[in-house]
Write a protein that holds these residues in place. Sequence first.
Motif, PDB file in Angstrom:
ATOM      1  N   LYS A 468       0.823  -1.212   0.000  1.00 35.89           N
ATOM      2  CA  LYS A 468       0.000   0.000   0.000  1.00 35.89           C
ATOM      3  C   LYS A 468       0.860   1.265   0.000  1.00 35.89           C
ATOM      4  O   LYS A 468       0.469   2.303  -0.556  1.00 35.89           O
ATOM      5  N   ASP A 722       2.208   1.386   6.635  1.00 37.29           N
ATOM      6  CA  ASP A 722       2.271   2.148   5.378  1.00 37.29           C
ATOM      7  C   ASP A 722       2.377   3.641   5.643  1.00 37.29           C
ATOM      8  O   ASP A 722       3.109   4.361   4.959  1.00 37.29           O
ATOM      9  N   ASP A 744      -4.852   6.891   2.491  1.00 28.64           N
ATOM     10  CA  ASP A 744      -6.202   6.336   2.530  1.00 28.64           C
ATOM     11  C   ASP A 744      -6.840   6.665   3.872  1.00 28.64           C
ATOM     12  O   ASP A 744      -6.211   6.591   4.920  1.00 28.64           O
TER      13      ASP A 744
END
Length: 754
Positions: A468, A722, A744
């Motif tokens: 990710k 991440d 995200d």
Amino acid sequence: MIKIEGVVEDIIYKNEENSYTVLELDHEGTPIVCVGTLPFIQPGESVIFYGEYVNHKNYGKQFKVSSMETKEPETDDNIIAFLSGGLIKGIGAVTATRIVERFHSDTFDVIENEPDRLIEIKGISSRLADSIQNQYTALKETRSIIIELQKLGLSVKEGMMAYEAYGSNAPYIITRNPYRLMDDIRGFGFEKADALAEKIGIEDYRDLRIQSAIRHVLRQAQQSGHTCLPGRFLIQRACSFLNEDEDEIAYQLKNVVDSGYVSESVYNGTEAYADSSAYFAESYIADKLITLSRMLCRTEANERITDEVIEGDDSLSDEQIRAIRMAVREPVSVITGGPGTGKTTILNHILRILESSGVMVSLAAPTGRAAKRMEQSTGRMARTIHRLLEYGANPDDDDDSGFVNFLRDEDNPVEADAVIIDEISMVDIYLMRSLLSALEPGTRLILIGDADQLPSVGPGNVLGDIRKSGLIPETTLTEVFRSSGNIVLNAHRINNGEPIEYYDTGDFVFIETKTPQETMREVYRQYISYHEKENVEVQIICPVKKGLIGVFNINHEIREAINPRSVDKAEYKYGDTLFREGDRIMQVVNNYGKAWYILGKSHILTSSSGVYNGDMGEIRTIDHDERTVTILFEGEKVAEYSFEEMGEIEHSYAVTVHKSQGSEFDVVILPLWYGRSDFLTRNLLYTAMTRAKEKLILIGKRSTIDEMAANARNIHRFTALDHEMKRINEFGHSLDYSDSEGYDDWTDIFPEEE
């Protein structure tokens, strides 16, 4: 609770490692067999035991001791028995008799207060006299502290562990803050500490209780795979757990952050909190991965050799060629792909290139079975990651933070130019941190795995988060080769959201049943038929543990068929589980210090230590006299367990999908006759199916399989690796930061799971 009093007549059995003792007590002229964790107990002692009577299958009525009180022996015979019992080194039966014949009831007073008088005894020097006094004084102090800790509410075993952690200050430390036991005593959770705190009535009880409960919630979250929690959710959980006011929880959360036990970070403008051990593990992984990825490899791969190897195999796909070139050029790289996509071919080509270029390569995988499979497919030695890192410390030095003491670390790195790890999806943050700490700058790291499998059992989503982040070069293999069978093709159909094709012959077989009972009967029939074939390893894999077609019941039914009760097979019941000689079992926790050996025809060929979660074996012997169980792992490694360690193993005729990770079996039987459930997901089905090497037999109802294949929901884990990688890549190595934009947003996902 029952109280009995008497004199210890004889020590029948004693485990020196954990002080588990079987003894005979003279209770008013009646012998009573007593069992329990009884440190420093000696024949001749007058004792008071508290506990209950139990009935042992083989030995009958026994008294199980939960706590005890002791006092010094009073009669000459009992004093002699005590002194010669072995706790005081340098005194045998003859010397003990001489001491008691001289001093009688004054013996202990002389030892403690006038040790010089012991020189009057033949065979006792001035040095030995001082040693006897020191040993007796230390023993007396220790026993008094253990008894004091029992009065606080600790068991004898817990008292011993507390004494080892805190020394003679243990009672004072615990009465000030019993919640410290959560950090310092293995297996001592919040509930025990909270009950102890309430009983003692400590100062600042409410503050310490809330702070400890916050840490408890974070640790519980780790058991579900999370490494951190959003602040709002952590506060809600703690409020529900304690029935406390949110404002008070929020206030104490700031205090526990200030104390250093909990770390606070900001992701996408949302506060997130983690147990400090998890936070520093992810931060370290992120820092080390970014550092390694920016460095030149210590030994470069030869471009000419790379071209020759690639051009010498015209069957390679473009994806495979990209993966090979990436892996031999990049300092850190990731190769992912499902079954049948050629990961093994790629691995062998990478090894040829690196080794021909003079690069020293080490291969490793998370489990013994995965390492063995890696070894078989490459023809080169492969080890578990634990073996690679050389676990060699005292297992009691490991704590509940998840960190393990390995001999290989920053100061003693792994001796390799390149390290290749297979089944990387199984690696949690703590093992990954240990691995990276043992890689010195310039070491090439290649990570291989299947991104569609379940994540690690332990906390974190290492492979998923690395991918990710987008900061580590990756090649994803998607092309399935035509030679792949129906198992592989259906596995990829599942991942692509396509309908499964059902067959009644070949490597992928579906047997439809109408009821759970019929499903169980068919599982039984299929298992028996393949079990009777030589050189075929058959394994039942279940999504659930409970119910008619869950792991527990299937294990019972299959065991009674395969390994029925017999007069020549010893048995031992641990809790609700009955173990029998000949049973197939699995280790379910990591036991890094467990000794094992490989036996040749007349001598031990090799020996080492470490039995790990997922290792499978067979119970060879159960010895009630010695209270030990001998287990043969992997057909060659022999390990001995005490009865008290039997909680580390389970039957393994059937195992859960999670426990099957990293393993492959010739034949897999997968019963699927369940109602609709969010838990029954696509990647759970995919992981189970891809454990089969030669044949997969699905038994159940088609609707269950179709619903699982359609359920693409992944149970979300709150992790930060991440984010940490992106932060370090952008801002450098400081741990004090604010996140950059573009990540995200994960703040609204967790409520869906609940």
